[in-house]
Design an enzyme around this catalytic site. Sequence first.
Site, PDB file in Angstrom:
ATOM      1  N   LYS A   1      13.296  -9.819   7.473  1.00 29.89           N
ATOM      2  CA  LYS A   1      11.923 -10.698   7.023  1.00 29.89           C
ATOM      3  C   LYS A   1      12.060 -11.786   7.878  1.00 29.89           C
ATOM      4  O   LYS A   1      13.280 -12.283   8.579  1.00 29.89           O
ATOM      5  CB  LYS A   1      12.434 -11.378   5.666  1.00 29.89           C
ATOM      6  CG  LYS A   1      12.433 -10.286   4.565  1.00 29.89           C
ATOM      7  CD  LYS A   1      10.956  -9.725   3.759  1.00 29.89           C
ATOM      8  CE  LYS A   1      11.212  -8.683   2.758  1.00 29.89           C
ATOM      9  NZ  LYS A   1       9.948  -8.002   2.293  1.00 29.89           N
TER      10      LYS A   1
ATOM     11  N   LYS B   1      16.793  -2.099   7.635  1.00 25.49           N
ATOM     12  CA  LYS B   1      15.289  -1.424   7.886  1.00 25.49           C
ATOM     13  C   LYS B   1      14.036  -2.131   8.450  1.00 25.49           C
ATOM     14  O   LYS B   1      14.428  -3.532   8.061  1.00 25.49           O
ATOM     15  CB  LYS B   1      15.131  -0.503   6.622  1.00 25.49           C
ATOM     16  CG  LYS B   1      14.762  -1.471   5.490  1.00 25.49           C
ATOM     17  CD  LYS B   1      14.139  -0.483   4.278  1.00 25.49           C
ATOM     18  CE  LYS B   1      12.756  -0.104   4.370  1.00 25.49           C
ATOM     19  NZ  LYS B   1      11.848  -1.467   3.985  1.00 25.49           N
TER      20      LYS B   1
ATOM     21  N   ASP C   1      10.395  -3.427   7.871  1.00 20.33           N
ATOM     22  CA  ASP C   1       9.609  -3.705   6.595  1.00 20.33           C
ATOM     23  C   ASP C   1       8.241  -2.802   6.851  1.00 20.33           C
ATOM     24  O   ASP C   1       8.010  -2.310   7.967  1.00 20.33           O
ATOM     25  CB  ASP C   1       8.952  -4.923   6.452  1.00 20.33           C
ATOM     26  CG  ASP C   1       9.175  -5.482   4.952  1.00 20.33           C
ATOM     27  OD1 ASP C   1       8.697  -4.559   4.061  1.00 20.33           O
ATOM     28  OD2 ASP C   1       9.402  -6.576   4.464  1.00 20.33           O
ATOM     29  N   GLU C   2       7.609  -2.481   5.582  1.00 20.80           N
ATOM     30  CA  GLU C   2       6.551  -1.471   5.902  1.00 20.80           C
ATOM     31  C   GLU C   2       5.437  -1.845   6.599  1.00 20.80           C
ATOM     32  O   GLU C   2       4.416  -0.875   7.197  1.00 20.80           O
ATOM     33  CB  GLU C   2       6.048  -1.137   4.251  1.00 20.80           C
ATOM     34  CG  GLU C   2       5.453  -2.169   3.523  1.00 20.80           C
ATOM     35  CD  GLU C   2       6.342  -3.263   3.075  1.00 20.80           C
ATOM     36  OE1 GLU C   2       7.362  -2.818   2.813  1.00 20.80           O
ATOM     37  OE2 GLU C   2       5.789  -4.295   2.621  1.00 20.80           O
TER      38      GLU C   2
ATOM     39  N   HIS D   1      10.209   4.999   2.048  1.00 15.45           N
ATOM     40  CA  HIS D   1       9.710   3.941   1.382  1.00 15.45           C
ATOM     41  C   HIS D   1       8.510   4.315   0.791  1.00 15.45           C
ATOM     42  O   HIS D   1       7.908   5.442   0.869  1.00 15.45           O
ATOM     43  CB  HIS D   1       9.458   2.989   2.598  1.00 15.45           C
ATOM     44  CG  HIS D   1       9.007   1.467   2.000  1.00 15.45           C
ATOM     45  ND1 HIS D   1       7.819   1.103   1.776  1.00 15.45           N
ATOM     46  CD2 HIS D   1       9.791   0.514   1.324  1.00 15.45           C
ATOM     47  CE1 HIS D   1       7.733  -0.033   1.330  1.00 15.45           C
ATOM     48  NE2 HIS D   1       8.875  -0.398   1.130  1.00 15.45           N
ATOM     49  N   ARG D   2       7.906   3.655  -0.225  1.00 13.17           N
ATOM     50  CA  ARG D   2       6.889   4.026  -1.157  1.00 13.17           C
ATOM     51  C   ARG D   2       5.616   3.032  -1.338  1.00 13.17           C
ATOM     52  O   ARG D   2       5.135   3.026  -2.131  1.00 13.17           O
ATOM     53  CB  ARG D   2       7.552   4.660  -2.453  1.00 13.17           C
ATOM     54  CG  ARG D   2       8.116   3.606  -3.007  1.00 13.17           C
ATOM     55  CD  ARG D   2       8.458   3.889  -4.271  1.00 13.17           C
ATOM     56  NE  ARG D   2       9.151   2.864  -5.277  1.00 13.17           N
ATOM     57  CZ  ARG D   2       9.331   2.774  -6.455  1.00 13.17           C
ATOM     58  NH1 ARG D   2       8.845   3.625  -7.207  1.00 13.17           N
ATOM     59  NH2 ARG D   2       9.837   1.537  -6.965  1.00 13.17           N
TER      60      ARG D   2
ATOM     61  N   HIS E   1      13.260   4.954  -2.520  1.00 10.51           N
ATOM     62  CA  HIS E   1      13.085   3.707  -3.282  1.00 10.51           C
ATOM     63  C   HIS E   1      12.751   4.289  -4.684  1.00 10.51           C
ATOM     64  O   HIS E   1      11.852   5.040  -4.834  1.00 10.51           O
ATOM     65  CB  HIS E   1      11.885   2.802  -2.953  1.00 10.51           C
ATOM     66  CG  HIS E   1      12.380   2.080  -1.697  1.00 10.51           C
ATOM     67  ND1 HIS E   1      12.227   0.583  -1.734  1.00 10.51           N
ATOM     68  CD2 HIS E   1      12.803   2.217  -0.378  1.00 10.51           C
ATOM     69  CE1 HIS E   1      12.625   0.111  -0.427  1.00 10.51           C
ATOM     70  NE2 HIS E   1      12.951   1.197   0.175  1.00 10.51           N
TER      71      HIS E   1
ATOM     72  N   LYS F   1      11.865  -8.283  -8.235  1.00 10.25           N
ATOM     73  CA  LYS F   1      10.334  -8.794  -8.350  1.00 10.25           C
ATOM     74  C   LYS F   1       9.342  -7.797  -8.817  1.00 10.25           C
ATOM     75  O   LYS F   1       8.075  -8.360  -9.146  1.00 10.25           O
ATOM     76  CB  LYS F   1      10.019  -9.336  -7.269  1.00 10.25           C
ATOM     77  CG  LYS F   1       9.460  -8.499  -6.046  1.00 10.25           C
ATOM     78  CD  LYS F   1       9.453  -9.146  -4.524  1.00 10.25           C
ATOM     79  CE  LYS F   1       9.138  -8.251  -3.526  1.00 10.25           C
ATOM     80  NZ  LYS F   1       9.053  -8.721  -2.275  1.00 10.25           N
TER      81      LYS F   1
ATOM     82  N   GLY G   1      12.898  -8.063  -4.427  1.00 10.27           N
ATOM     83  CA  GLY G   1      13.310  -9.265  -5.464  1.00 10.27           C
ATOM     84  C   GLY G   1      14.694  -9.352  -5.517  1.00 10.27           C
ATOM     85  O   GLY G   1      15.034 -10.181  -6.553  1.00 10.27           O
TER      86      GLY G   1
ATOM     87  N   GLN H   1      19.033  -3.202  -1.886  1.00 11.81           N
ATOM     88  CA  GLN H   1      18.564  -3.786  -0.664  1.00 11.81           C
ATOM     89  C   GLN H   1      18.040  -5.196  -0.944  1.00 11.81           C
ATOM     90  O   GLN H   1      17.271  -5.484  -1.994  1.00 11.81           O
ATOM     91  CB  GLN H   1      17.396  -2.766  -0.433  1.00 11.81           C
ATOM     92  CG  GLN H   1      17.542  -1.896   0.699  1.00 11.81           C
ATOM     93  CD  GLN H   1      16.269  -1.319   1.134  1.00 11.81           C
ATOM     94  OE1 GLN H   1      16.321  -0.123   1.659  1.00 11.81           O
ATOM     95  NE2 GLN H   1      15.147  -1.707   0.923  1.00 11.81           N
TER      96      GLN H   1
ATOM     97  N   GLY I   1      15.986  -8.447   1.105  1.00 10.38           N
ATOM     98  CA  GLY I   1      15.373  -9.113   2.112  1.00 10.38           C
ATOM     99  C   GLY I   1      15.393 -10.740   2.085  1.00 10.38           C
ATOM    100  O   GLY I   1      16.326 -11.296   2.439  1.00 10.38           O
TER     101      GLY I   1
HETATM  102  C1  RUB Z   1      11.568  -5.815  -0.684  1.00  9.10           C
HETATM  103  C2  RUB Z   1      10.711  -4.941   0.215  1.00  9.10           C
HETATM  104  C3  RUB Z   1      10.288  -3.715  -0.419  1.00  9.10           C
HETATM  105  C4  RUB Z   1      10.140  -3.537  -1.710  1.00  9.10           C
HETATM  106  C5  RUB Z   1       9.611  -2.245  -2.162  1.00  9.10           C
HETATM  107  O1  RUB Z   1      11.817  -7.263  -0.029  1.00  9.10           O
HETATM  108  O2  RUB Z   1      10.473  -5.271   1.513  1.00  9.10           O
HETATM  109  O3  RUB Z   1       9.382  -3.078   0.509  1.00  9.10           O
HETATM  110  O4  RUB Z   1      11.430  -3.426  -2.284  1.00  9.10           O
HETATM  111  O5  RUB Z   1       9.888  -2.061  -3.663  1.00  9.10           O
HETATM  112  P1  RUB Z   1      12.492  -8.401  -0.908  1.00  9.10           P
HETATM  113  P2  RUB Z   1       9.467  -0.817  -4.391  1.00  9.10           P
HETATM  114  O6  RUB Z   1      13.999  -7.955  -0.929  1.00  9.10           O
HETATM  115  O7  RUB Z   1      12.390  -9.654   0.012  1.00  9.10           O
HETATM  116  O8  RUB Z   1      11.651  -8.683  -2.246  1.00  9.10           O
HETATM  117  O9  RUB Z   1       9.491   0.433  -3.630  1.00  9.10           O
HETATM  118  O10 RUB Z   1      10.445  -0.893  -5.514  1.00  9.10           O
HETATM  119  O11 RUB Z   1       8.182  -0.990  -4.941  1.00  9.10           O
HETATM  120 MG    MG Z   2       8.800  -4.116   2.177  1.00  7.55          MG
END
Ligand code: RUB
Ligand code: MG
Length: 401
Positions: free
Chosen positions: A140, A166, A168-169, A257-258, A290, A297, A329, A349, A351
Amino acid sequence: MQDVIAVYYFIPDENTTPEFAAQAISDEETTGTWTDLTTRADYVRRLDGHVESLESYRDGYLTKIRYPGEIFEKGNIPQYLSVVAGNLFGLGRLCSVRLLDVEFPEQLCNFSGPVFGMEGVRKLIGTEKSRRPHVGTIIKPKVGLNPKDTAHVAYEAAVGGVDFIKDDETLTDQEFCPMKDRVEEVMARLDDAMSETGRKILYAVNVSDRADRIVERAEQALECGANTLMIDVITCGFSAVQALSELNTGNVPLHIHRTMHAAMTRNPEHGIAMRPIAKLVRMAGGDQLHTGTVSGKMGHDPSEILGDNKMLTGSMFGFRPVFPVSSGGLHPGKVRAELETLGTDIVLQAGGGIHGHPDGTRSGAAAMRQAVDAYMEGCLPEDYAKDHIELRRALEKWGSK
Ligand code: RUB
Ligand code: MG
């Protein structure tokens, strides 16, 4: 060919009986449509769907539909989805409908599945015996850092104690952080971190892209030294996961990731539950996936996550177990809640929960590892924090709930 059984929850509109609604799903996805057909020859009828069961459930109904296996084209996941999760979602006489689960017979599971799976990833990191959870981080801010600074953040997280890093998406191959430069810089700094710490650290490069470029992009990432690949399964598709898994056999793990999943998975009355998605990811060859957090969060249902993780790690036609990932979160104060509910066969995980640590990324990574170590040693985080400053500082900032 054996049949496919799909389980749906639905609420019909006030003018529609549940029997009619269940039959409408079955017809629409097999040999019928909204009216009778003059073209429905007798020999076609063996492909009719069957309503196996129908019962009241919550504010609506649960139904099991049996689809003849012959309808499915072996090995074609998009086609599987167009049957069990196709037009039925738009049927106007249903106020809502949710695909909860689907059982495919072995003949339709003719995929290789995960090449590494949970045990393969554990072996790379060296945790087959300790069985401790892996700690991962998402770099991040999501976007904006240049390759050099991205690599610095990765290095700090690695030295601090994470097993896995990793992208981020939303980070792919933008001008501010071209993928090739990023992978080369990150892997060079991770090589330093690995020789300094003696630990193996994985970096999953996001190779999500349009269909005709994904494989090429993954090959480029591997040429630049990537030791894990990441792909977003909903936006890129199950075929992308399968293509990478096949391209990549035995080479590096695939982190799945999803992003966008909640548009389908979140509403308990409508859409597609995570279970069928997770099953298809396992077939298609994802090594880590995931599945959500119990305290983070994003809004997830803990009992669904538990069931999904069981499915990913339980037996399924000889497919290797997938490593479930709990993310979104999380911070050191939430580690205990996650592990108590989800068990220790998990990747945790964080961030923000690492890079938002008051003393920076290295301390944030150390604090996450300390929270995991505390749990593995049977200590409360508050007690462990007494002689672990990084954990103490994290708990002071975010609390322990
Ligand atoms: C979390 C993050 C992920 C989400 C996806 O960042 O970047 O994309 O976890 O979650 P942080 P899910 O740790 O700062 O909140 O796949 O469960 O919807
Ligand atoms: Mg993410």
